[in-house]
Design a protein around this motif. Structure first.
Motif, mmCIF file in Angstrom:
data_model
loop_
_atom_site.group_PDB
_atom_site.id
_atom_site.type_symbol
_atom_site.label_atom_id
_atom_site.label_comp_id
_atom_site.label_asym_id
_atom_site.label_seq_id
_atom_site.Cartn_x
_atom_site.Cartn_y
_atom_site.Cartn_z
ATOM 1 N N ASP A 1 8.085 9.278 -0.981
ATOM 2 C CA ASP A 1 8.955 10.339 -0.461
ATOM 3 C C ASP A 1 9.491 11.291 -1.533
ATOM 4 O O ASP A 1 10.636 11.191 -1.970
ATOM 5 N N GLN A 2 8.669 12.259 -1.883
ATOM 6 C CA GLN A 2 9.044 13.213 -2.945
ATOM 7 C C GLN A 2 10.245 14.073 -2.579
ATOM 8 O O GLN A 2 10.872 14.669 -3.442
ATOM 9 N N TYR A 3 10.581 14.149 -1.295
ATOM 10 C CA TYR A 3 11.709 14.999 -0.881
ATOM 11 C C TYR A 3 13.063 14.392 -1.246
ATOM 12 O O TYR A 3 14.032 15.117 -1.441
ATOM 13 N N SER A 4 13.114 13.067 -1.298
ATOM 14 C CA SER A 4 14.407 12.439 -1.568
ATOM 15 C C SER A 4 14.397 11.631 -2.864
ATOM 16 O O SER A 4 15.428 11.129 -3.283
ATOM 17 N N ASN A 5 13.236 11.518 -3.501
ATOM 18 C CA ASN A 5 13.118 10.635 -4.667
ATOM 19 C C ASN A 5 13.492 11.396 -5.949
ATOM 20 O O ASN A 5 12.842 12.383 -6.314
ATOM 21 N N ASN B 1 5.346 18.078 10.739
ATOM 22 C CA ASN B 1 6.393 17.213 11.287
ATOM 23 C C ASN B 1 5.795 16.002 11.996
ATOM 24 O O ASN B 1 6.310 14.892 11.898
ATOM 25 N N GLY B 2 4.679 16.241 12.693
ATOM 26 C CA GLY B 2 4.007 15.141 13.390
ATOM 27 C C GLY B 2 3.502 14.095 12.395
ATOM 28 O O GLY B 2 3.574 12.890 12.653
ATOM 29 N N ALA B 3 3.007 14.559 11.250
ATOM 30 C CA ALA B 3 2.509 13.621 10.233
ATOM 31 C C ALA B 3 3.655 12.802 9.640
ATOM 32 O O ALA B 3 3.531 11.590 9.424
ATOM 33 N N VAL B 4 4.783 13.473 9.408
ATOM 34 C CA VAL B 4 5.945 12.751 8.851
ATOM 35 C C VAL B 4 6.412 11.684 9.850
ATOM 36 O O VAL B 4 6.664 10.531 9.479
ATOM 37 N N PHE C 1 15.491 22.927 6.814
ATOM 38 C CA PHE C 1 15.415 21.639 6.108
ATOM 39 C C PHE C 1 15.543 21.882 4.610
ATOM 40 O O PHE C 1 14.737 22.583 4.015
ATOM 41 N N THR C 2 16.593 21.348 4.010
ATOM 42 C CA THR C 2 16.745 21.432 2.559
ATOM 43 C C THR C 2 16.498 20.039 1.992
ATOM 44 O O THR C 2 17.257 19.120 2.276
ATOM 45 N N PRO C 3 15.424 19.870 1.216
ATOM 46 C CA PRO C 3 15.132 18.536 0.693
ATOM 47 C C PRO C 3 16.304 17.998 -0.147
ATOM 48 O O PRO C 3 16.989 18.765 -0.825
ATOM 49 N N GLU C 4 16.498 16.697 -0.084
ATOM 50 C CA GLU C 4 17.623 16.072 -0.795
ATOM 51 C C GLU C 4 17.585 16.340 -2.298
ATOM 52 O O GLU C 4 18.625 16.417 -2.946
ATOM 53 N N VAL C 5 16.387 16.468 -2.874
ATOM 54 C CA VAL C 5 16.307 16.610 -4.337
ATOM 55 C C VAL C 5 16.627 18.039 -4.804
ATOM 56 O O VAL C 5 16.738 18.291 -6.006
ATOM 57 N N MET C 6 16.789 18.966 -3.866
ATOM 58 C CA MET C 6 16.961 20.370 -4.260
ATOM 59 C C MET C 6 18.430 20.711 -4.514
ATOM 60 O O MET C 6 19.274 20.513 -3.647
ATOM 61 N N GLU D 1 0.842 -1.203 0.000
ATOM 62 C CA GLU D 1 0.000 0.000 0.000
ATOM 63 C C GLU D 1 0.871 1.244 0.000
ATOM 64 O O GLU D 1 1.907 1.271 0.661
ATOM 65 N N LEU D 2 0.422 2.256 -0.723
ATOM 66 C CA LEU D 2 1.135 3.540 -0.721
ATOM 67 C C LEU D 2 0.833 4.285 0.573
ATOM 68 O O LEU D 2 -0.321 4.322 1.013
ATOM 69 N N LEU D 3 1.865 4.903 1.128
ATOM 70 C CA LEU D 3 1.698 5.678 2.356
ATOM 71 C C LEU D 3 2.484 6.970 2.210
ATOM 72 O O LEU D 3 3.670 6.938 1.877
ATOM 73 N N GLU D 4 1.820 8.128 2.401
ATOM 74 C CA GLU D 4 2.565 9.392 2.291
ATOM 75 C C GLU D 4 1.997 10.408 3.276
ATOM 76 O O GLU D 4 0.781 10.535 3.424
ATOM 77 N N PRO D 5 2.875 11.136 3.982
ATOM 78 C CA PRO D 5 2.381 12.190 4.857
ATOM 79 C C PRO D 5 2.184 13.472 4.065
ATOM 80 O O PRO D 5 3.127 14.213 3.836
ATOM 81 N N THR D 6 1.003 13.739 3.590
ATOM 82 C CA THR D 6 0.708 14.967 2.847
ATOM 83 C C THR D 6 -0.782 15.214 2.820
ATOM 84 O O THR D 6 -1.564 14.299 2.638
ATOM 85 N N SER D 7 -1.163 16.464 2.997
ATOM 86 C CA SER D 7 -2.584 16.794 2.860
ATOM 87 C C SER D 7 -2.775 17.728 1.680
ATOM 88 O O SER D 7 -3.864 18.191 1.413
ATOM 89 N N GLY D 8 -1.693 18.041 0.987
ATOM 90 C CA GLY D 8 -1.765 19.062 -0.042
ATOM 91 C C GLY D 8 -1.858 18.515 -1.444
ATOM 92 O O GLY D 8 -2.489 17.482 -1.692
ATOM 93 N N ASN D 9 -1.223 19.231 -2.358
ATOM 94 C CA ASN D 9 -1.327 18.881 -3.773
ATOM 95 C C ASN D 9 -0.808 17.485 -4.081
ATOM 96 O O ASN D 9 -1.371 16.781 -4.916
ATOM 97 N N THR D 10 0.263 17.077 -3.418
ATOM 98 C CA THR D 10 0.796 15.745 -3.702
ATOM 99 C C THR D 10 -0.185 14.671 -3.255
ATOM 100 O O THR D 10 -0.379 13.663 -3.949
ATOM 101 N N GLY D 11 -0.842 14.887 -2.116
ATOM 102 C CA GLY D 11 -1.826 13.925 -1.641
ATOM 103 C C GLY D 11 -2.989 13.792 -2.617
ATOM 104 O O GLY D 11 -3.422 12.690 -2.954
ATOM 105 N N ALA D 12 -3.489 14.932 -3.082
ATOM 106 C CA ALA D 12 -4.609 14.917 -4.022
ATOM 107 C C ALA D 12 -4.219 14.186 -5.304
ATOM 108 O O ALA D 12 -4.965 13.355 -5.834
#
Ligand SMILES: Cc1ncc(COP(=O)(O)O)c(C=O)c1O
Length: 317
Positions: free
Chosen positions: A146-150, A126-129, A222-227, A69-80
């Motif tokens: 994990d869009q931050y590191s993928n 942070n609590g959701a992550v 926090f600087t995401p890994e992909v940036m 199952e896919l699991l992601e902490p997001t309530s925003g655009n990525t979640g939608a």
């Protein structure tokens, strides 16, 4: 056009000329301004591309197999966007979001069949992550994109968003993107460094302490890994009020109703236009749709109240 499923209807977004927003002096210098209208996808944001790329990547790597199952902490655009792609491919999806996320957003992903797990409201994103990570550790059925590191995140912009701009506007000189995960800006910068190095990529970043929904200040620690910020011409700081006002100006002068992060990229594009060489062609990314922010007063609400409403809304990327 004919497709096998809604998730294939991604990208190919239009560039729309919005010169009316430029000051007269810039127009007189032959400068042109274009919006890359990402808000026209299935969930009205640039994350339609990202979500598809993240799921494709997990499937390609053999990590998302039947029973997972896919699991992601997001309530925003990525979640939608994940909710649309997961539904279209019959993949179970669980989204972890703070308990105080607006009912509009919960209803959207629930309608698409996603399961919502509440994390403590007072711990914000942070609590959701943390909760999502604990769940993934405790149960091997969960797979997190994990869009931050993928690297699939910047890659999709390198192979789709950026070439679309160059094809539609070979004379492009500047592209302005917002900094959320940094996926868009990094992907654009990688492509243009290779294919047309004269093109400058500028990033819009919120001033420290300012909230521009969807964007993050690197000062937050926090600087995401992909940036990869060293590939950029620079980062320009914008405040919340200018972002909202620019989004309103775009709507009223061009009919393109976009959210605050688009206002931020437009505000930066206008600043770049001030010093640009004659005949420059400037593109800014219109990241998501304005209708997502009506309950926060984007259309015509009081600016102070809207800033307050978005202040609590730190969890949109
Ligand atoms: C509304 C909005 N604008 C802009 C962005 C920035 O995109 P990126 O994550 O590619 O930096 C995001 C996502 O993070 C977003 O949700």
């Amino acid at each position: 056009m004919r497709y096998e499923q809604i998730g294939e209807v991604i990208g190919g977004t239009p560039l729309i000329r919005v010169d009316a927003l430029l000051p007269e002096a810039a127009r007189a210098k032959g400068i042109h301004l274009f919006a890359k209208v990402e808000l026209l996808g299935p969930t009205g944001s640039i994350k339609d591309r990202t979500a598809k790329a993240l799921i494709d990547d997990l499937l390609f790597k053999g990590l998302l197999t039947p029973g997972k199952e896919l699991l992601e902490p997001t309530s925003g655009n990525t979640g939608a966007a994940l909710a649309v792609h997961a539904a279209a491919r019959s993949i179970p999806l669980t989204l972890v979001m703070p308990a105080n996320v607006t009912e509009e957003r919960r209803a959207f992903v629930r309608a698409l069949g996603a399961t919502i797990i509440d994390s403590p409201a007072d711990q914000g994103s942070n609590g959701a992550v943390l909760l999502a990570r604990a769940m993934a550790k405790a149960d091997a059925k969960y797979v997190s994109p994990d869009q931050y590191s993928n690297q699939a995140n910047p890659k999709v912009h390198e192979v789709t968003t950026a070439p679309e701009i160059l094809t539609d506007l070979p004379e492009v000189d500047v592209v302005v993107a917002g900094l959320g995960t940094g996926g868009t800006a990094t992907g654009l910068a990688r492509f243009f460094a290779r294919e047309k190095p004269s093109v400058k990529i500028w990033a819009a970043e919120p001033m420290p302490g300012e909230k521009v929904t969807g964007l993050r200040s690197l000062e937050d620690g926090f600087t995401p890994e992909v940036m990869e910020t060293e590939l950029l011409a620079g980062r320009v700081l914008v405040n919340s009020r200018d972002s909202i006002m620019a989004a309103r100006a775009l709507a009223r002068s061009s009919g393109i109703l976009a959210g605050p992060s688009t206002g931020a990229t437009l505000a930066v594009a206008l600043r770049v236009a001030r010093d640009a060489a004659p005949n420059s062609n400037i593109v800014f990314i219109a990241c998501d749709a304005g209708w997502k922010y009506f309950s926060a007063g984007l259309g015509d609400g009081n600016l102070d109240e809207m800033e307050d409403a978005l202040e609590g809304d730190v969890f949109w990327w």
